[in-house]
Design a protein around this motif. Sequence first.
Motif, PDB file in Angstrom:
ATOM      1  N   LEU A 147       0.833  -1.209   0.000  1.00  0.00           N
ATOM      2  CA  LEU A 147       0.000   0.000   0.000  1.00  0.00           C
ATOM      3  C   LEU A 147       0.865   1.255   0.000  1.00  0.00           C
ATOM      4  N   HIS A 151       1.635   4.189  -3.748  1.00  0.00           N
ATOM      5  CA  HIS A 151       1.477   5.633  -3.904  1.00  0.00           C
ATOM      6  C   HIS A 151       2.707   6.255  -4.548  1.00  0.00           C
ATOM      7  N   GLU A 175      -7.741   3.217  -9.167  1.00  0.00           N
ATOM      8  CA  GLU A 175      -7.833   4.239  -8.125  1.00  0.00           C
ATOM      9  C   GLU A 175      -7.320   3.685  -6.802  1.00  0.00           C
ATOM     10  N   PRO A 176      -6.789   4.527  -5.928  1.00  0.00           N
ATOM     11  CA  PRO A 176      -6.232   4.056  -4.653  1.00  0.00           C
ATOM     12  C   PRO A 176      -7.216   3.248  -3.814  1.00  0.00           C
ATOM     13  N   HIS A 177      -8.508   3.636  -3.812  1.00  0.00           N
ATOM     14  CA  HIS A 177      -9.454   2.942  -2.938  1.00  0.00           C
ATOM     15  C   HIS A 177      -9.722   1.502  -3.400  1.00  0.00           C
ATOM     16  N   GLU A 178      -9.317   1.150  -4.617  1.00  0.00           N
ATOM     17  CA  GLU A 178      -9.527  -0.214  -5.117  1.00  0.00           C
ATOM     18  C   GLU A 178      -8.414  -1.175  -4.704  1.00  0.00           C
ATOM     19  N   THR A 180      -6.854  -2.201  -1.786  1.00  0.00           N
ATOM     20  CA  THR A 180      -6.966  -3.192  -0.702  1.00  0.00           C
ATOM     21  C   THR A 180      -7.736  -4.432  -1.160  1.00  0.00           C
TER      22      THR A 180
END
Length: 655
Positions: A147, A151, A175-178, A180
């Motif tokens: 994680l 970035h 996108e970052p929220h995808e 995990t």
Amino acid sequence: MKAIRTILVANRGEIACRIMRTAKAMGFRTAAVYSDADAQALHVASADVATRIGPADVRASYLDIEAVIKAARRLDADAIHPGYGFLSENAAFAQAVADAGLVFIGPSPQAIAAMGNKAAAKRRMIEAGVPCVPGFEGENAPDARLLDEAHGIGFPLMVKAAAGGGGRGMRLVREPHELTGALVAARSEALNAFGSDELILERAVSNARHVEVQIIADTHGNCVHLGERDCSVQRRHQKVLEEAPSPAVDAALRARMGGAAVAAATAIGYTNAGTVEFLLGDDGQFFFLEMNTRLQVEHPVTELVTGLDLVELQIRIAQGEALPFQQADVSMRGHAIEARLYAEAPEKGFLPQAGRMLAWSPPAGRGVRVDHGLMPQQDVTPHYDPMLAKIITHGASREEARRRLLEALRNAHVAGIASNRAFLIACLAHPDFVAGTATTAFIPAHFAAPAAPGVDAEALALAAVLLFLASAQALGHAPTETWSSSGAIAWPMKIAREASDRKAESLTVSVMRASHYLVTHGSVAHEIEVHADAGAVTWTWQGRNHTARWLIARDVLHLALPEADFAFRDVTYAPPAADDAAGAGEIRAPMNGKIVAVQAHAGDRVEKGQRIVVLEAMKMQHELVAQTSGVLRQLSVKAGDQVATRQVLAVVSAD
């Protein structure tokens, strides 16, 4: 080197048949292994000797190293060819073969290990000066580290299983929220497919081409490349169409990419056949992806343009022979394109299909090659990859090869099970593919949600007449007996597409005279002349003559038209369908398989689109989600359960 007399192929299906074909031509005795699901398979019938290796589950059969070695001893084999998939890139298997005193027809265990882990392989390639995609390949990094690293890399990025390929354990994260959720899903799929859940991250190279270079190396220090293949047309990160040479590669770029591939192989002391895969940008820059230490599914296109038999070269190298040519001797003649014919439903997200194949008739003709391992009335099981066959064509030019492949696909006959034949035809006919400009974005951009082939008035009329004739024959009536004193009788019919949510079509069929019919659909009437024999039908529609294949099994008409396959059922006298509203919240198994994860509990509040269970079938994991928001009223399965097609797994009480 140990003398080879008998070669055991530790694989199944079309690749086992293809390897045996060359081995037999070279004068070797061939041996096959089979699971319980493959006892009657073509690769078993094609071998000189064969033995059972275990149950249908790959972990207890084709992936069981000890069982394969025992089978080789039982069949007096001197050498083992792993094919592709299964144990082909397993260093422990290659070592076990050598320890058993057998010849492994492939690279050394050390070379397989060097490239078997994507993270370690990438680090090795960076050291060797081979250009690589920016990313993170730390050893056994936990999710928290991934994680953080993501970035720094930036989005979109790719999550990849470090231990395998073929699109398994791979996720595109936009996108970052995808991220995990992608890490959880990729780890689970990778662990089930390769026995390791190690992941790496790579920057997603947009609008790139997937270009791979075939290399071949002997044990005398000779390593050459055999040109490139373009494998950009992919779905679910798995290849669909492949061609050689690449439309985007000229002689200068070929030399650069080929040189990088040879450098990659030389850096690890590679021998035998292998493939170095690259991403090629539209600016001519290319980046190392991975090296496949085995024969590739798409190797036939290289064989057709070079005139070389890669399996023969593999066997000769395993016997200690030197390559009979140098780099300057390799040339590419014409163009070749391969289409992978899958048992899948493109309109359902390319969902693999299982069931009985009622008919299979491969195409033939000048410049056409078909690699398959199919038998009549064969069951396509959920235990293995859903690829049915590879249809490959060769021509003097790319356009000639493309036209030949289109015609070959139009003449291929698959009945009883859904396939991607119509989808392949659509891809080959698309302007971007015709122009040779397709990238890895081709299918997402043009076929993100492919629709099922539509039924036009002609196909519907033909289906109605064929079902009418079958019904008349079953009742013992001749079609010409449908006249009354006032003229032709209009027989009412209701026809529904099998396995479709579409409403049944109401129409009438009238016999005008022998082989001539009037089909009325709504307010429109069409005349059609039909001559049907066992398996073949010819018809005349609006002055044009056509031919197709057909059969009726279990009251279902299977009709193979040139551009698409259809299945129809006569539901004229079927009872009215029950109200389906009650089933809207049901989650059913799309095919036979094994539940590998349950991600909710009975009584939970769930949202539409939320993942409830994960089903493993045909070497892929399928995430089954809630179709409506509400309460999970019923949960009928747990991890490890085997389930059947259409079995109710969970029920959501809708809001």
